[in-house]
Write an enzyme that holds these catalytic residues in place. Structure first.
Site, PDB file in Angstrom:
ATOM      1  N   HIS A   1      20.121  19.307 -43.951  1.00 43.84           N
ATOM      2  CA  HIS A   1      19.904  19.923 -45.105  1.00 43.84           C
ATOM      3  C   HIS A   1      18.415  20.741 -44.788  1.00 43.84           C
ATOM      4  O   HIS A   1      18.338  21.947 -45.317  1.00 43.84           O
ATOM      5  CB  HIS A   1      19.133  19.142 -46.352  1.00 43.84           C
TER       6      HIS A   1
ATOM      7  N   GLU B   1      19.485  14.596 -43.160  1.00 47.14           N
ATOM      8  CA  GLU B   1      18.441  15.427 -43.995  1.00 47.14           C
ATOM      9  C   GLU B   1      17.777  16.322 -43.205  1.00 47.14           C
ATOM     10  O   GLU B   1      17.558  17.372 -43.923  1.00 47.14           O
ATOM     11  CB  GLU B   1      17.231  14.277 -44.594  1.00 47.14           C
TER      12      GLU B   1
END
Length: 695
Positions: free
Chosen positions: A484, A481
């Site tokens: 991202h 994550e």
């Protein structure tokens, strides 16, 4: 709703914090001032403003040019973006009944707002004229890309259809918006309703850190002094790995895979059938044979055949490995006196035992060294060494929950780059899973706008002041994550529509999955994997055993993923009318591919939020594996350089992948970084599936 949008628009508008300038640090959302009743009037104003802005573009008497059409569209809708970002962050990460009720109306109104814009014939005529003459226009590379993407977006939304087809497309979009929201609410409802109390006798085999997290979960639900299981994946998977109570493993497993499939008010089976029929109809209106063909035309893969080819290439060696592992697990169960056929709720438990035997390693041994704070430090340090970023925690930024932390991100020259919000712990108000989103995207169209980037996870919270301890999978999720997040934070584009993660779905997972590689590098673990009680670094012997065990059980992991990707593809490739029973379709597809009975889909259809809560990953769940081909190959560039932080490779990675957003074609971006197209076998090598793995 107690109020319609119209009447709500006239109430409290004067004092609505969503409609006033934010006098907070860096103009961040003032979460403590925002209440559910503020959203409906704010959306009403935002819809009206955006519609007026679009109408001005549509009726502009001047000859269409890039500035008065494409750039003007990019500038339109700022308030709508601002209000939407806050609303959807709360709906996903910290919801309540009032917000969920509002979500139903907003999703419908959102579709009704966008339909006439995306199907506006006059507006599309202006865009199409520019697109037709694009070769003669004096445009930069980013402007050419924006024109192309704008034209494609309108064309694929039905702007070129006749009026009757547009009207039907609008009806379909509205209905899909409503039932996609219904699907996610059903799933959240089933997850919130279920828990299992863990008495002393129910804790056999569970590590102390797990019991501490179960006590923290009980505290979160107001059940002081107790310990409970919830249906968060961060609870379920470690429970299935470590609990020696086979009866409880079965109970937890069955509850987990039955979410959305219980025949209650939260049942998603009928919802799925309607979604599939409507998606197929929308694709046919646009001239495609099925939704998969429509969806994949605008991707790197281009066709269902290309996706199926990749998945089948991986499926065969993965299934063979899984079947061999199954036999070994069954033998281990029998050796321990288990007079039963291996079941899905047994796999993780015996796989963990087999891993301990073969690699002399288990997750429980390394977990004390993977404290959440240390892994956050590791993710930040890798970003610093690769891209020159620095992170300083800010206590003055408003947040939506006390557990949320915020860091200011600066570049190598000390200039402000972004704010990064980390919301790491599971709670009943948060949907399951892990994701990255933003409260504001980077852009330079009107000044240098810095992004507000969010990572949301569902890690188990430590109890009684103890730190949260991560499993290796959790630590990998954190890096994923954050990858991202870096894609959003490092974005350096002019136009909002091309910012950060605004790329093809089968490219968007490259920055995140690539970043996972650094989490498992010895020099990173040696520095940041420290025992949460003693501060001692991860022992060399345990580190070696951990690294040796990484490819263990990859047959299982690959089978549960690829089977989910294949059923997603089949749901959206086969005629919707032929799918009358979701469970029967699931069984038939699993039988067709030879799915081992002891392994279940990573996401059964009724809880497959990736593809049914919205359409972002519909016919696109394969994207994780498509991107993995690239990420496994891309990390090879650092390995070939002999330095996982090689400055020259890192600069190319920054310039060609992380900072360019959607401003260039992804294939061109990858080749610019790597110097060639990706080598597909890199994925099989990474997963240990290219050749038989040594026992």
């Amino acid at each position: 709703m107690p109020e319609t949008l119209q009447t709500a628009a006239t109430s409290q508008a004067q004092e609505n914090p969503l409609l006033k300038p934010w006098l907070t640090p860096l103009e961040t959302p003032p979460f403590s001032e925002i209440a559910p009743e503020h959203f409906l009037p704010a959306f009403e104003r935002a819809f009206a403003d955006h519609s007026a802005e679009v109408a001005a573009i549509e009726h502009d008497p001047a000859t269409p040019d890039f500035a008065n059409t494409i750039t003007a569209l990019e500038r339109a809708g700022k308030l709508l973006s601002k209000v939407s970002a806050v609303f959807y962050d709360l709906v996903s990460a910290h919801s309540n009944p009032a917000l969920l009720e509002i979500d139903k109306e907003v999703s419908l109104r959102m579709a009704r707002h966008w339909n006439p814009i995306m199907m506006n014939a006059v507006l599309f005529g202006r865009i199409a004229l520019l697109h037709e003459n694009r070769a003669t226009l004096p445009l930069t590379g980013e402007e050419r890309r924006l024109l192309e993407r704008t034209y494609t977006r309108f064309h694929r939304s039905g702007a070129g259809l006749d009026e009757a087809a547009k009207a039907r497309m609008a009806e379909i979009n509205e209905r899909l918006a409503h039932i996609g929201t219904t699907f996610s609410h059903h799933l959240l409802g089933d997850e919130q309703a279920w828990f299992m109390e863990l008495g002393e006798a129910d804790r056999e085999g569970l590590p102390d850190s797990f019991v501490a997290a179960a006590k923290a979960a009980a505290h979160e639900r107001g059940m002081e002094g107790k310990a409970i299981m919830t249906l968060s994946r961060s609870f379920v998977e470690p429970f299935l790995k470590t609990s020696s109570r086979r009866d409880l493993r079965e109970k937890v497993y069955r509850a987990f895979v039955a979410r959305g499939d219980n025949g209650n008010d939260n049942d998603n089976n009928a919802t799925i059938l309607e979604i599939l029929a409507l998606r197929e109809e929308s694709a046919e209106l646009l001239g495609f044979a099925n939704f998969a063909a429509y969806r994949l035309e605008d991707s790197m893969a281009k066709t269902p055949q290309a996706v199926r080819s990749l998945l089948e290439r991986v499926w065969k060696p993965a299934r063979a490995r899984a079947m061999a592992d199954r036999d070994a697990l069954q033998a281990l169960a029998a050796e321990e006196g288990g007079n039963f056929a291996l079941a899905p709720w047994d796999w993780r438990y015996y796989a963990e035992k087999l891993r301990q035997r073969r690699a002399n390693f288990d997750d429980a041994a390394i977990k004390p060294y993977l404290a959440l704070d240390h892994m956050i430090e590791a993710a930040f340090d890798c970003a610093s060494r690769l891209f020159g970023l620095s992170f300083a925690e800010r206590k003055d930024i408003p947040v939506w929950h006390p557990d949320v932390r915020v860091w200011e991100v600066k570049d190598a020259a000390g200039r402000h780059k972004a704010l990064f919000y980390g919301d790491y712990f599971a709670r009943p108000s948060k949907r399951s899973g892990a994701w990255m989103t933003s409260l504001r995207d980077q852009q330079k169209l009107d000044g240098d706008v810095s992004p507000l980037v969010i990572n949301v996870c569902n890690f188990s919270k430590g109890a009684d002041g103890e730190p949260s301890l991560l499993s290796p999978d959790d630590a990998r999720t954190l890096f994923h994550e954050f990858g991202h997040g870096l894609h959003g934070m490092l974005s350096d584009v002019t136009y909002p529509s091309l910012s950060g993660t605004s790329v093809f779905t089968d490219f968007v997972e490259l920055p995140s999955q690539l970043y996972e590689h650094w989490q498992e590098q010895p020099q990173v673990l040696q520095q940041f994997a420290r025992h949460y009680q003693t501060g001692e670094p991860l022992p060399d012997d345990l580190l070696k055993r951990f690294l040796a065990a990484r490819k263990f059980n990859q047959g299982f992991a690959t089978v549960e993923f690829v089977s989910s990707a294949l059923i997603d593809l089949e749901f959206h490739s086969q005629p919707a009318a032929a799918i009358t029973d979701v469970r029967a379709f699931e069984r038939a597809e699993m039988e067709k591919i030879g799915m081992p009975a002891e392994i279940s889909l990573r996401h059964r259809p009724q809880q497959f939020g990736h593809i049914f809560s919205g359409d972002h990953y519909a016919a696109g769940y394969y994207s994780y594996m498509w991107s993995e081909v690239m990420d496994a190959d891309a990390f090879g560039a650092f390995e070939e350089a002999g330095n996982i932080f090689d400055p020259a490779v890192a600069k190319r990675l920054h310039d060609d992948i992380y900072s360019s957003g959607g401003s260039r074609d992804p294939e061109d971006a990858y080749v610019a970084f790597r110097g060639r197209e990706p080598e597909p076998d890199a994925l099989l090598r990474r997963r240990g599936l290219l050749e038989p793995e040594a026992a």
